[in-house]
Motif scaffolding. Structure first.
Motif, short mmCIF file in Angstrom:
data_model
loop_
_atom_site.label_atom_id
_atom_site.label_comp_id
_atom_site.label_asym_id
_atom_site.label_seq_id
_atom_site.Cartn_x
_atom_site.Cartn_y
_atom_site.Cartn_z
N SER A 1 5.96 -25.81 29.43
CA SER A 1 5.12 -26.98 29.63
C SER A 1 5.25 -27.53 31.04
O SER A 1 4.45 -28.34 31.48
N GLU A 2 6.28 -27.07 31.78
CA GLU A 2 6.52 -27.60 33.11
C GLU A 2 5.86 -26.79 34.21
O GLU A 2 5.88 -27.18 35.36
N ILE A 3 5.29 -25.65 33.92
CA ILE A 3 4.98 -24.72 35.00
C ILE A 3 3.50 -24.49 35.23
O ILE A 3 3.11 -23.60 35.94
N GLY A 4 2.68 -25.31 34.60
CA GLY A 4 1.25 -25.19 34.87
C GLY A 4 0.65 -23.92 34.32
O GLY A 4 -0.37 -23.45 34.77
N GLY A 5 1.26 -23.34 33.30
CA GLY A 5 0.77 -22.11 32.70
C GLY A 5 1.86 -21.55 31.83
O GLY A 5 3.02 -21.83 32.02
N THR A 6 1.50 -20.75 30.88
CA THR A 6 2.48 -20.24 29.94
C THR A 6 2.97 -18.88 30.37
O THR A 6 2.19 -17.94 30.50
N ALA A 7 4.27 -18.77 30.61
CA ALA A 7 4.87 -17.49 31.01
C ALA A 7 5.06 -16.62 29.79
O ALA A 7 5.24 -17.10 28.68
N LEU B 1 9.05 -19.60 41.33
CA LEU B 1 9.18 -18.63 40.25
C LEU B 1 10.64 -18.33 39.94
O LEU B 1 11.04 -18.20 38.77
N PHE B 2 11.45 -18.23 40.98
CA PHE B 2 12.87 -17.97 40.77
C PHE B 2 13.49 -19.08 39.91
O PHE B 2 14.22 -18.81 38.96
N VAL B 3 13.20 -20.32 40.27
CA VAL B 3 13.74 -21.45 39.50
C VAL B 3 13.22 -21.41 38.07
O VAL B 3 13.98 -21.62 37.12
N ARG B 4 11.94 -21.15 37.92
CA ARG B 4 11.32 -21.11 36.59
C ARG B 4 11.96 -20.06 35.71
O ARG B 4 12.24 -20.30 34.53
N PHE B 5 12.22 -18.88 36.25
CA PHE B 5 12.80 -17.81 35.45
C PHE B 5 14.30 -18.01 35.23
O PHE B 5 14.84 -17.50 34.25
N LEU C 1 21.41 -24.73 39.79
CA LEU C 1 20.58 -24.29 38.68
C LEU C 1 21.39 -24.10 37.40
O LEU C 1 20.91 -24.38 36.30
N SER C 2 22.62 -23.63 37.55
CA SER C 2 23.47 -23.46 36.37
C SER C 2 23.79 -24.81 35.74
O SER C 2 23.79 -24.96 34.52
N GLY C 3 24.06 -25.80 36.58
CA GLY C 3 24.32 -27.14 36.06
C GLY C 3 23.09 -27.73 35.37
O GLY C 3 23.20 -28.34 34.29
N LEU C 4 21.94 -27.55 35.98
CA LEU C 4 20.70 -28.03 35.36
C LEU C 4 20.44 -27.30 34.04
O LEU C 4 19.95 -27.90 33.07
N SER C 5 20.77 -26.01 34.00
CA SER C 5 20.57 -25.23 32.78
C SER C 5 21.41 -25.79 31.64
O SER C 5 20.94 -25.88 30.49
N GLU C 6 22.63 -26.17 31.93
CA GLU C 6 23.48 -26.77 30.90
C GLU C 6 22.87 -28.07 30.39
O GLU C 6 22.89 -28.34 29.18
N ASP D 1 11.84 -37.30 30.74
CA ASP D 1 10.65 -37.77 31.47
C ASP D 1 10.52 -37.15 32.85
O ASP D 1 9.57 -37.41 33.57
N THR D 2 11.47 -36.32 33.23
CA THR D 2 11.45 -35.68 34.54
C THR D 2 11.69 -34.18 34.37
O THR D 2 12.50 -33.77 33.55
N SER D 3 10.98 -33.39 35.12
CA SER D 3 11.10 -31.93 35.02
C SER D 3 12.33 -31.45 35.79
O SER D 3 12.45 -31.68 37.00
N ALA D 4 13.23 -30.76 35.10
CA ALA D 4 14.39 -30.16 35.77
C ALA D 4 13.93 -29.12 36.78
O ALA D 4 14.51 -28.99 37.87
N ARG D 5 12.88 -28.39 36.45
CA ARG D 5 12.37 -27.38 37.38
C ARG D 5 11.84 -28.04 38.65
O ARG D 5 12.15 -27.61 39.77
N ALA D 6 11.04 -29.08 38.49
CA ALA D 6 10.48 -29.76 39.66
C ALA D 6 11.59 -30.38 40.51
O ALA D 6 11.53 -30.35 41.75
#
Length: 240
Positions: free
Chosen positions: A4-10, A129-133, A203-208, A219-224
């Motif tokens: 839902s964060e990436i403007g398209g479905t992977a 894309l790297f962050v998204r994946f 990114l590992s910390g955000l993933s956790e 309310d905020t996108s971790a990816r963004a």
């Protein structure tokens, strides 16, 4: 990573291509689980890559649902609609199961990542894309849950070699994007190993956080957040 964060479905790395058998789906929830518990037809057992892919997807689904302690080969066989003998053929024994499945799922994910990167128009898009994946798609993401369970295990020298190669694979892909951006004048000069260590650690910390479901990302996108932080540091003066 949340689609839902990436403007398209992977594409989901755990789902079969369009038109594939529903028995190959590694979904969660009662409906998905009932769909993949196909009866075993020993006269029509899959073979080759089809069988291995079905076994791997079933294993990921069962591991995510049951964890590793209560996992049985017969559970995977039932989920895949295959015989236990076929599952034993592909995995050999339980203690190598997690590493085998992780390596397979990571190769599948990187295939998807490479196709997306090949179609990207700029280093900035490739960095996104790297962050998204890298990030989990959602709380409880099966792929990321598998990573955490594998990393928590004790491994012999061969197992550590495989895990090190998988972890290094992320670093290498990020460094390639950074080099391209630098050569094109889109990114400033940075110490590649040092920047990569910091970026992957973030990114590992955000993933956790995403896997835990921390409220600050509701309310905020971790990816963004991650992309903004990386681009801010990489952009030449006046371009950020």
């Amino acid at each position: 990573m949340s689609t839902s964060e990436i403007g398209g479905t992977a594409p989901d790395p755990f789902l079969p291509p369009d038109g594939a058998s529903g028995a190959a789906v590694a979904g969660t929830g009662a409906a998905a689980r009932s769909a993949v518990r196909a009866p075993v037809d020993r006269k029509r057992q899959p073979s080759g890559d089809e069988a291995r892919g079905r076994a791997m997807r079933a294993a990921i689904s069962v591991i995510a649902e049951k964890g590793t302690a209560a996992l049985r080969m017969s559970d995977i066989a039932a989920r895949a609609g295959m015989s236990t003998g076929h599952i034993l053929y592909h995995f050999g024994k339980k203690d190598r199961l997690l590493l085998e499945v992780l390596a397979w799922s990571q190769a599948d994910l990187w295939d998807q990542f490479q196709r997306a990167v090949d179609a990207a128009a700029s280093p900035e898009e490739k960095l996104d894309l790297f962050v998204r994946f890298y990030l989990p798609r959602h709380q409880g993401d099966e792929r990321y849950a598998l990573w955490t369970q594998v990393l928590a295990q004790r491994h012999d020298e061969e197992g550590r070699r495989v895990l090190t190669a998988l972890l290094d694979g992320w670093d290498e892909r990020l460094e390639a994007i950074l080099r391209e951006g630098r050569e094109l004048g889109r990114f400033v000069e940075v110490d590649l190993p040092e920047f990569t260590i910091r970026a992957v650690a973030m990114l590992s910390g955000l993933s956790e956080d995403v896997m835990f479901g921390r409220s600050r990302w509701q309310d905020t996108s971790a990816r963004a957040f991650a992309v903004s932080a990386l681009v801010r540091e990489l952009s030449p003066p006046g371009r950020a």
